[in-house]
Design an enzyme around this catalytic site. Structure first.
Site, PDB file in Angstrom:
ATOM      1  N   GLU A 231       0.815  -1.210   0.000  1.00 22.79           N
ATOM      2  CA  GLU A 231       0.000   0.000   0.000  1.00 22.79           C
ATOM      3  C   GLU A 231       0.851   1.264   0.000  1.00 22.79           C
ATOM      4  OE1 GLU A 231      -3.162   0.583  -0.417  1.00 22.79           O
ATOM      5  OE2 GLU A 231      -3.638  -1.536  -0.632  1.00 22.79           O
TER       6      GLU A 231
ATOM      7  N   THR B 231       2.058   5.862  -7.095  1.00 20.90           N
ATOM      8  CA  THR B 231       2.919   5.067  -7.974  1.00 20.90           C
ATOM      9  C   THR B 231       2.080   4.068  -8.751  1.00 20.90           C
ATOM     10  OG1 THR B 231       4.724   5.229  -6.342  1.00 20.90           O
ATOM     11  CG2 THR B 231       4.951   3.559  -8.049  1.00 20.90           C
TER      12      THR B 231
ATOM     13  N   LEU C 213      11.539   6.036  -6.755  1.00 21.65           N
ATOM     14  CA  LEU C 213      10.096   5.964  -6.487  1.00 21.65           C
ATOM     15  C   LEU C 213       9.486   7.337  -6.210  1.00 21.65           C
ATOM     16  CD1 LEU C 213       9.097   2.905  -4.249  1.00 21.65           C
ATOM     17  CD2 LEU C 213       8.076   3.623  -6.402  1.00 21.65           C
TER      18      LEU C 213
ATOM     19  N   TYR D 136       8.679  10.815  -3.634  1.00 27.34           N
ATOM     20  CA  TYR D 136       8.001  10.966  -2.341  1.00 27.34           C
ATOM     21  C   TYR D 136       8.773  10.211  -1.250  1.00 27.34           C
ATOM     22  CZ  TYR D 136       4.111  12.387  -5.345  1.00 27.34           C
ATOM     23  OH  TYR D 136       3.330  13.004  -6.280  1.00 27.34           O
TER      24      TYR D 136
ATOM     25  N   TYR E  32      -7.262   5.970   4.740  1.00 29.62           N
ATOM     26  CA  TYR E  32      -7.355   5.029   3.625  1.00 29.62           C
ATOM     27  C   TYR E  32      -6.506   3.790   3.875  1.00 29.62           C
ATOM     28  CZ  TYR E  32      -5.706   2.675  -0.471  1.00 29.62           C
ATOM     29  OH  TYR E  32      -5.321   1.684  -1.327  1.00 29.62           O
TER      30      TYR E  32
ATOM     31  N   ASP F 275      -9.967   5.635  -2.052  1.00 24.88           N
ATOM     32  CA  ASP F 275      -8.777   6.165  -2.714  1.00 24.88           C
ATOM     33  C   ASP F 275      -9.208   6.865  -4.000  1.00 24.88           C
ATOM     34  OD1 ASP F 275      -9.417   4.098  -4.454  1.00 24.88           O
ATOM     35  OD2 ASP F 275      -7.369   3.307  -4.552  1.00 24.88           O
TER      36      ASP F 275
ATOM     37  N   CYS G 288     -16.835   2.290 -20.903  1.00 22.92           N
ATOM     38  CA  CYS G 288     -18.268   2.314 -20.580  1.00 22.92           C
ATOM     39  C   CYS G 288     -19.064   1.279 -21.381  1.00 22.92           C
ATOM     40  CB  CYS G 288     -18.839   3.711 -20.832  1.00 22.92           C
ATOM     41  SG  CYS G 288     -18.124   4.997 -19.772  1.00 22.92           S
TER      42      CYS G 288
ATOM     43  N   CYS H 120     -25.549   4.221 -13.807  1.00 20.58           N
ATOM     44  CA  CYS H 120     -24.524   5.258 -13.650  1.00 20.58           C
ATOM     45  C   CYS H 120     -25.053   6.621 -14.101  1.00 20.58           C
ATOM     46  CB  CYS H 120     -23.278   4.890 -14.452  1.00 20.58           C
ATOM     47  SG  CYS H 120     -21.976   6.138 -14.413  1.00 20.58           S
TER      48      CYS H 120
END
Length: 348
Positions: free
Chosen positions: A33, A39, A76, A78, A116, A134, A195, A204
């Site tokens: 996670e 990413t 990566l 962050y 989350y 998320d 869709c 929807c």
């Protein structure tokens, strides 16, 4: 079938075979996670495998040195994620004797774990009835329900969390959450969603009102700062002069090169006359080679970076400058842009 049943059925027929879906180990789920935050799965997968191989449990992760984590994290972005992971692992070692918690109330107290992530780990590892929200879930709910409240507003966050809670399958929350996230990632994509083959399109709102591209709504609050980094490549024999960054700016505690930051992109002649350059090198500095300017984009910053190679040794050393043997460069935790600048010069 209702909304949830349709999504779960779609998920069971179409889900990707990802390694963290074959375990209920909260440590492994946590690892995946955090690595996959901000990413893409394709980019994050090799990092997940490398971390899991080197640190198969939270205790081995907790025993690592920060430099080792940052080096393994290189590329990566962050980087605060990696540093926070180390703090979390050490906290788990101290408070839970190396047993990674799997309940929401315990997880939410840990460094770098928000609502989350806590909900994701708790529902996937322990089937706790917590709905995850998320980016993918925001998109699915906004389109399906026709929610125009901005996803990054206070009211929007409450609205979407309530909607996610209302839809949550309390009996199989982990399966439901995985289905919602995968559906958003693979079918209800940000651009060009499929869709035509969507199993829930008849219900929807966005599909029925031709508002697919308008949802979800997000407030534009991001102010991008432009910065100009002028790095100096200074070698002496088999050593290169490096700078160990502090913990108050980007790339905290990583290694880059001696650098002068300017307010604008200066010509080389203008740069070499800057007080900060003169204070370190004096009036006689000459550039042997100057790289093209590289644009490097971070979330809140846009960097313009170039490398000036010189044989001129500094008159005085910066506080955090250190001479490193060139053969030890591959062991250092380097920001991606520094790695790019140096890799061809030193065959990294």
């Amino acid at each position: 079938m209702n909304f949830t049943d349709e999504l779960v059925q779609w998920y069971l027929n179409n889900k990707r075979d990802l390694p963290w879906r074959n375990t209920t180990d909260p440590y492994v789920i946590w690892l995946s996670e955090i690595i996959l935050q901000q990413t893409r799965v394709e980019q994050g997968m090799p990092y997940f495998y490398r971390f899991l191989e080197k640190y198969p449990d939270v205790s081995s992760f907790a025993a690592a040195h920060e430099d080792e984590i940052l080096k393994l994290w290189q590329g990566l972005g962050y980087y605060s994620r990696g540093r926070n992971m180390l703090k979390t692992a050490r906290l788990v070692r101290e408070l839970y004797n190396g047993r990674f918690p799997d309940s929401y109330d315990e997880l939410i107290k840990l460094k770098g774990i928000g609502e989350y992530t806590a909900a994701a780990i708790a529902s996937f590892a322990a089937n706790e009835a917590k709905a995850v929200v998320d980016g993918n879930v925001y998109r699915v709910l906004a389109r399906y329900l026709g929610i125009y409240e901005p996803i990054n507003s206070t009211l929007g966050k409450k609205t979407f969390q309530q909607a996610a809670d209302d839809f949550l399958n309390k009996k199989f929350p982990g399966l439901h959450n995985q289905a919602m996230m995968e559906f958003g990632a693979m079918l209800c994509k940000p651009k060009n969603p499929d869709c035509d083959i969507c199993p829930i399109r008849t219900g929807c709102v966005a599909f029925k009102t031709n508002a697919i591209t308008a949802l979800p709504v997000k407030l534009k609050t991001l102010k991008v700062r432009e910065r100009f980094f002028n790095y100096f490549l200074i070698t002496e024999g088999d050593t290169i002069l490096m700078n160990k960054r502090g913990d108050k700016d980007i790339w905290a505690n990583m290694f880059d090169l001696p650098m002068v930051e300017t307010d604008t992109l200066l010509s080389l002649e203008e740069l070499l006359k800057q007080p900060d350059v003169l204070a370190v090198f004096g009036n006689d500095i000459e550039a042997i080679e100057v790289s093209p300017v590289h644009k490097h984009i971070l979330t809140h910053q846009r960097l313009f970076v170039r490398l000036i190679k010189t044989n001129h040794q500094p008159l005085k050393m910066g506080e955090n400058w250190v001479k490193i043997n060139v053969q030890n460069l591959p062991e250092l935790a380097l920001p991606k842009i520094i790695f790019i600048l140096l890799k061809n010069i030193f065959n990294l």
